[in-house]
Design a protein around this motif. Structure first.
Motif, PDB file in Angstrom:
ATOM      1  N   LEU A 238      34.335  37.820  48.299  1.00  0.00           N
ATOM      2  CA  LEU A 238      34.835  38.079  46.952  1.00  0.00           C
ATOM      3  C   LEU A 238      33.720  38.511  45.995  1.00  0.00           C
ATOM      4  N   THR A 239      32.512  37.989  46.224  1.00  0.00           N
ATOM      5  CA  THR A 239      31.396  38.359  45.339  1.00  0.00           C
ATOM      6  C   THR A 239      30.971  39.813  45.523  1.00  0.00           C
ATOM      7  N   THR A 240      31.378  40.427  46.626  1.00  0.00           N
ATOM      8  CA  THR A 240      30.984  41.824  46.886  1.00  0.00           C
ATOM      9  C   THR A 240      31.981  42.827  46.326  1.00  0.00           C
ATOM     10  N   LEU A 241      33.161  42.346  45.891  1.00  0.00           N
ATOM     11  CA  LEU A 241      34.215  43.260  45.450  1.00  0.00           C
ATOM     12  C   LEU A 241      34.036  43.640  43.978  1.00  0.00           C
ATOM     13  N   PRO A 242      34.233  44.918  43.657  1.00  0.00           N
ATOM     14  CA  PRO A 242      34.160  45.337  42.248  1.00  0.00           C
ATOM     15  C   PRO A 242      35.417  44.915  41.495  1.00  0.00           C
ATOM     16  N   ARG A 243      35.276  44.724  40.193  1.00  0.00           N
ATOM     17  CA  ARG A 243      36.428  44.386  39.357  1.00  0.00           C
ATOM     18  C   ARG A 243      36.701  45.541  38.413  1.00  0.00           C
ATOM     19  N   ALA A 244      37.942  46.008  38.452  1.00  0.00           N
ATOM     20  CA  ALA A 244      38.324  47.146  37.622  1.00  0.00           C
ATOM     21  C   ALA A 244      38.609  46.703  36.194  1.00  0.00           C
ATOM     22  N   ILE A 245      38.515  47.649  35.288  1.00  0.00           N
ATOM     23  CA  ILE A 245      38.811  47.370  33.883  1.00  0.00           C
ATOM     24  C   ILE A 245      40.302  47.515  33.599  1.00  0.00           C
ATOM     25  N   HIS A 246      40.961  48.474  34.292  1.00  0.00           N
ATOM     26  CA  HIS A 246      42.348  48.812  33.951  1.00  0.00           C
ATOM     27  C   HIS A 246      43.389  48.080  34.798  1.00  0.00           C
ATOM     28  N   HIS A 247      42.968  47.226  35.743  1.00  0.00           N
ATOM     29  CA  HIS A 247      43.932  46.412  36.491  1.00  0.00           C
ATOM     30  C   HIS A 247      43.226  45.157  36.995  1.00  0.00           C
ATOM     31  N   ASP A 248      44.022  44.207  37.518  1.00  0.00           N
ATOM     32  CA  ASP A 248      43.488  42.902  37.918  1.00  0.00           C
ATOM     33  C   ASP A 248      43.575  42.678  39.427  1.00  0.00           C
ATOM     34  N   SER A 249      43.882  43.720  40.183  1.00  0.00           N
ATOM     35  CA  SER A 249      44.040  43.578  41.634  1.00  0.00           C
ATOM     36  C   SER A 249      42.708  43.269  42.296  1.00  0.00           C
ATOM     37  N   VAL A 250      42.734  42.377  43.278  1.00  0.00           N
ATOM     38  CA  VAL A 250      41.517  42.013  44.005  1.00  0.00           C
ATOM     39  C   VAL A 250      41.159  43.090  45.016  1.00  0.00           C
ATOM     40  N   PHE A 251      42.149  43.497  45.826  1.00  0.00           N
ATOM     41  CA  PHE A 251      41.896  44.484  46.868  1.00  0.00           C
ATOM     42  C   PHE A 251      42.341  45.863  46.407  1.00  0.00           C
ATOM     43  N   THR A 252      41.447  46.817  46.533  1.00  0.00           N
ATOM     44  CA  THR A 252      41.712  48.165  46.035  1.00  0.00           C
ATOM     45  C   THR A 252      41.290  49.212  47.064  1.00  0.00           C
ATOM     46  N   TYR A 253      41.753  50.417  46.838  1.00  0.00           N
ATOM     47  CA  TYR A 253      41.324  51.575  47.629  1.00  0.00           C
ATOM     48  C   TYR A 253      40.989  52.689  46.647  1.00  0.00           C
ATOM     49  N   LYS A 254      39.746  53.105  46.655  1.00  0.00           N
ATOM     50  CA  LYS A 254      39.247  54.099  45.712  1.00  0.00           C
ATOM     51  C   LYS A 254      39.490  53.662  44.271  1.00  0.00           C
ATOM     52  N   GLY A 255      39.329  52.366  44.045  1.00  0.00           N
ATOM     53  CA  GLY A 255      39.424  51.825  42.694  1.00  0.00           C
ATOM     54  C   GLY A 255      40.817  51.525  42.201  1.00  0.00           C
ATOM     55  N   GLU A 256      41.834  51.793  43.029  1.00  0.00           N
ATOM     56  CA  GLU A 256      43.216  51.564  42.603  1.00  0.00           C
ATOM     57  C   GLU A 256      43.877  50.492  43.471  1.00  0.00           C
ATOM     58  N   PRO A 257      44.870  49.771  42.914  1.00  0.00           N
ATOM     59  CA  PRO A 257      45.573  48.746  43.690  1.00  0.00           C
ATOM     60  C   PRO A 257      46.239  49.341  44.925  1.00  0.00           C
ATOM     61  N   ILE A 258      46.317  48.551  45.978  1.00  0.00           N
ATOM     62  CA  ILE A 258      46.981  48.980  47.211  1.00  0.00           C
ATOM     63  C   ILE A 258      48.433  48.533  47.133  1.00  0.00           C
ATOM     64  N   ARG A 259      49.287  49.389  46.665  1.00  0.00           N
ATOM     65  CA  ARG A 259      50.690  49.014  46.461  1.00  0.00           C
ATOM     66  C   ARG A 259      51.561  49.323  47.681  1.00  0.00           C
TER      67      ARG A 259
END
Length: 291
Positions: A171-192
């Motif tokens: 978890l400490t290696t994952l980036p946190r986005a400004i525009h969403h709160d999703s933990v796991f992302t792909y290219k900065g966007e939530p994996i929906r």
């Protein structure tokens, strides 16, 4: 409320498929034989019996909801009462598990976004829908727990999962986005889309030379990780109640009323599993070096 479901995209697609055939029909005019034809058509499209039954069930739920809202008294269209399921009971029960060695191979073959998801899945037993819906607000770093709210779990019950050292480090290696709160992302966007995760998993299996697919001999699917975790917990000596609580399975009989593990109990259970997993990982690495 439907849009908040982890399965919302699947429900939406199921309704679109059904409406392409029956969208202009009054539901009470649909005959059982027409639903049987629809089942046969979906089967010819390559869908598994369990998937076809799931689609019919979703449509049936929608119809019942419509009747309830119209105060008709919970009636169900007769055709849906008479239609038989395609899948025989327990016919699709899977027994496939993912060994620690194959888990390590997948980690080495996975892109960064999938590697993080695999670490979380193999250390917690979380479902793919729970992983995609996981938010940073669900991470209780202070007490070391993942707090899943009821609306994103299949059981529709809140679930508390202890965080072990591997999950904490990941978890400490994952980036946190400004525009969403999703933990796991792909290219900065939530994996929906669940399909995106499945495709990534399939590619990782191919790169790791591991058979993948529900209908492939010895093939694995992402959900097999969850079965693997519970089996591994058994081998690690974690008792049944703690296994069930961590994975979100219902307690049975009087256990429901009399067994209430506290957070320290769950932490100790996770520690037991983590220590066992670490030993297996060391043996797997040692074996691959010798090999």
């Amino acid at each position: 409320s439907v849009q908040k479901l982890a399965t919302y995209l699947r429900v939406k697609q199921v309704m679109a498929n059904f409406n392409r055939v029956f969208g202009e029909r009054i539901m009470s005019t649909i005959k059982p034989v027409e639903l049987e034809d629809y089942q046969a058509r979906r089967e010819s499209d390559g869908l598994a019996p369990a998937t076809i039954d799931m689609e019919i069930s979703i449509v049936k739920t929608m119809i019942n909801k419509a009747f309830d809202n119209d105060k008709v008294g919970g009636r169900t269209v007769k055709a849906f009462r008479r239609i038989k399921k395609k899948l025989k009971k327990a016919a699709n029960a899977r027994r496939q598990t993912i060994s620690v060695v194959d888990y390590l191979k997948l980690l080495n073959a996975a892109p960064p976004h999938l590697e993080a998801i695999l670490i979380m899945a193999y250390n917690t037993g979380m479902r793919s829908g729970e992983l995609r819906s996981l938010r940073w607000s669900h991470i209780d770093n202070g007490k070391g727990f993942i707090r899943l709210p009821a609306e994103i779990t299949k059981e529709r019950r809140a679930k508390d999962i202890p965080i072990n050292c591997h999950v904490e480090k990941m978890l400490t290696t994952l980036p946190r986005a400004i525009h969403h709160d999703s933990v796991f992302t792909y290219k900065g966007e939530p994996i929906r889309d669940p399909g995106g995760l499945k495709r990534s998993f399939k590619t990782a299996c191919k790169n790791a030379c591991i058979q993948c697919g529900r209908d492939v001999p010895d093939g694995i699917i992402f959900h097999d990780i969850r079965r693997s975790v519970k089996t591994n917990m058994l081998n690690a000596g974690v008792n049944k109640v703690h296994r069930d609580v961590i994975l979100g399975h219902s307690l049975q009989g009087m256990d429901v009323h009399y067994l209430v593990p506290n957070e320290n109990d769950l932490r100790e259970a996770m520690k037991l599993y983590s220590e066992w997993l670490d030993r297996q990982v060391e043996e797997g690495i040692r074996g691959s070096v010798v090999g």
